[in-house]
Design a protein around this motif. Structure first.
Motif, short mmCIF file in Angstrom:
data_model
loop_
_atom_site.label_atom_id
_atom_site.label_comp_id
_atom_site.label_asym_id
_atom_site.label_seq_id
_atom_site.Cartn_x
_atom_site.Cartn_y
_atom_site.Cartn_z
N ASN A 1 3.65 -29.89 -28.87
CA ASN A 1 2.85 -31.18 -29.23
C ASN A 1 1.69 -31.13 -28.49
O ASN A 1 1.39 -30.56 -27.41
CB ASN A 1 3.90 -32.40 -28.61
CG ASN A 1 3.20 -33.48 -28.90
OD1 ASN A 1 2.83 -34.11 -29.97
ND2 ASN A 1 3.14 -34.42 -27.74
N TYR A 2 0.50 -31.56 -29.22
CA TYR A 2 -0.69 -31.75 -28.49
C TYR A 2 -1.41 -33.20 -28.50
O TYR A 2 -1.08 -33.83 -29.73
CB TYR A 2 -1.63 -30.55 -29.21
CG TYR A 2 -1.40 -29.21 -29.13
CD1 TYR A 2 -0.47 -28.60 -30.25
CD2 TYR A 2 -1.52 -28.45 -28.41
CE1 TYR A 2 -0.27 -27.22 -30.35
CE2 TYR A 2 -1.42 -27.13 -28.19
CZ TYR A 2 -0.42 -26.57 -29.24
OH TYR A 2 -0.44 -25.19 -28.96
N ALA A 3 -2.20 -33.44 -27.66
CA ALA A 3 -3.18 -34.29 -27.70
C ALA A 3 -4.00 -34.16 -28.83
O ALA A 3 -4.48 -33.27 -28.98
CB ALA A 3 -4.01 -34.59 -26.57
N ASP A 4 -4.25 -35.37 -29.78
CA ASP A 4 -5.03 -35.33 -30.76
C ASP A 4 -6.48 -34.72 -30.33
O ASP A 4 -7.25 -33.92 -31.15
CB ASP A 4 -5.37 -36.67 -31.18
CG ASP A 4 -4.07 -37.14 -32.10
OD1 ASP A 4 -3.97 -38.56 -32.20
OD2 ASP A 4 -3.35 -36.45 -32.39
N SER A 5 -7.08 -34.77 -29.22
CA SER A 5 -8.39 -34.66 -28.79
C SER A 5 -8.52 -33.00 -28.72
O SER A 5 -9.34 -32.25 -28.60
CB SER A 5 -8.60 -35.10 -27.38
OG SER A 5 -7.93 -34.73 -26.53
N VAL A 6 -7.33 -32.20 -28.50
CA VAL A 6 -7.15 -30.75 -28.39
C VAL A 6 -6.74 -30.03 -29.63
O VAL A 6 -6.87 -28.64 -29.46
CB VAL A 6 -6.61 -30.14 -27.01
CG1 VAL A 6 -7.15 -31.15 -25.93
CG2 VAL A 6 -5.15 -30.63 -27.21
N LYS A 7 -6.23 -30.71 -30.49
CA LYS A 7 -5.63 -30.06 -31.58
C LYS A 7 -6.46 -29.17 -32.33
O LYS A 7 -7.82 -29.48 -32.50
CB LYS A 7 -4.94 -31.10 -32.68
CG LYS A 7 -3.61 -31.62 -32.09
CD LYS A 7 -3.14 -32.72 -33.40
CE LYS A 7 -2.23 -33.35 -32.79
NZ LYS A 7 -1.54 -34.34 -33.88
N GLY A 8 -6.08 -28.03 -32.55
CA GLY A 8 -6.97 -26.94 -33.24
C GLY A 8 -7.74 -25.93 -32.36
O GLY A 8 -8.38 -25.02 -32.91
N ARG A 9 -8.02 -26.55 -31.15
CA ARG A 9 -8.71 -25.94 -30.17
C ARG A 9 -8.12 -25.08 -29.17
O ARG A 9 -8.40 -24.05 -28.38
CB ARG A 9 -9.73 -26.53 -29.77
CG ARG A 9 -10.78 -27.16 -30.72
CD ARG A 9 -11.82 -28.04 -29.89
NE ARG A 9 -11.55 -29.20 -29.47
CZ ARG A 9 -11.45 -29.28 -28.13
NH1 ARG A 9 -11.99 -28.40 -27.43
NH2 ARG A 9 -11.15 -30.51 -27.66
N PHE A 10 -6.90 -25.69 -28.54
CA PHE A 10 -5.97 -25.40 -27.56
C PHE A 10 -4.47 -24.99 -28.03
O PHE A 10 -4.10 -25.48 -29.12
CB PHE A 10 -5.62 -26.59 -26.45
CG PHE A 10 -6.93 -27.14 -25.63
CD1 PHE A 10 -8.34 -26.86 -26.08
CD2 PHE A 10 -6.63 -27.67 -24.65
CE1 PHE A 10 -9.45 -27.06 -25.14
CE2 PHE A 10 -7.73 -28.15 -23.60
CZ PHE A 10 -8.92 -27.74 -24.25
N THR A 11 -4.11 -23.96 -27.34
CA THR A 11 -2.69 -23.46 -27.76
C THR A 11 -1.91 -23.18 -26.56
O THR A 11 -2.52 -22.59 -25.56
CB THR A 11 -2.87 -22.14 -28.50
OG1 THR A 11 -3.85 -22.13 -29.75
CG2 THR A 11 -1.59 -21.50 -28.96
N ILE A 12 -0.78 -23.97 -26.57
CA ILE A 12 0.32 -23.74 -25.44
C ILE A 12 1.30 -22.69 -25.85
O ILE A 12 1.63 -22.52 -27.20
CB ILE A 12 0.85 -24.97 -24.82
CG1 ILE A 12 1.63 -24.93 -23.91
CG2 ILE A 12 1.57 -25.79 -26.25
CD1 ILE A 12 2.03 -26.06 -23.29
N SER A 13 1.68 -21.80 -25.37
CA SER A 13 2.80 -21.11 -25.24
C SER A 13 3.36 -20.69 -24.02
O SER A 13 3.05 -21.21 -22.93
CB SER A 13 2.04 -19.59 -25.61
OG SER A 13 1.14 -19.20 -24.79
#
Length: 119
Positions: free
Chosen positions: A58-70
């Motif tokens: 789940n991502y904050a809208d402000s980072v979607k498409g640019r940040f990746t959590i793994s």
């Protein structure tokens, strides 16, 4: 004792990339949700991204498409790959995890790692 230790923060120019790591250590039976939060100067701490033990994210809208959590469950480690960084990403980034020993689960926080993005 359980500890969360973050690493990978630093200084980067806008448009650049950084990769944060956070390793949980200590008396650990299992780790469920792991997450990254951040707190910019003068602002409240906010959720950046979270990942369950099964890999649902789940991502904050402000980072979607640019940040990746793994995460690497074998290493009790969570990562945050941050690309196309913007100046507004400047903040202290905190690792957070729900960690269980044999009897109970608790929410733990790391001490944070500073990310500075210059415009």
């Amino acid at each position: 004792q359980v500890q969360l230790v973050e690493s990978g923060g630093g200084f980067v120019q806008a448009g650049g990339s950084l990769r944060l790591s956070c390793e949980a250590s200590g008396n650990i039976f299992s780790v469920t949700t792991m997450a990254w939060h951040r707190q910019a100067p003068g602002k409240q701490r906010e959720l950046v991204a979270e990942i369950t033990s099964s890999g649902r994210t789940n991502y904050a809208d402000s980072v979607k498409g640019r940040f990746t959590i793994s995460r690497d469950n074998a290493k009790n480690t969570v990562y945050l790959e941050m690309n196309s960084l913007k100046a507004e990403a400047t903040a202290v980034y905190y690792c957070n995890a729900e960690i269980w020993d044999l009897y109970a689960g608790m929410n733990y926080w790391g001490k944070g790692t500073l990310v500075t993005v210059s415009s």
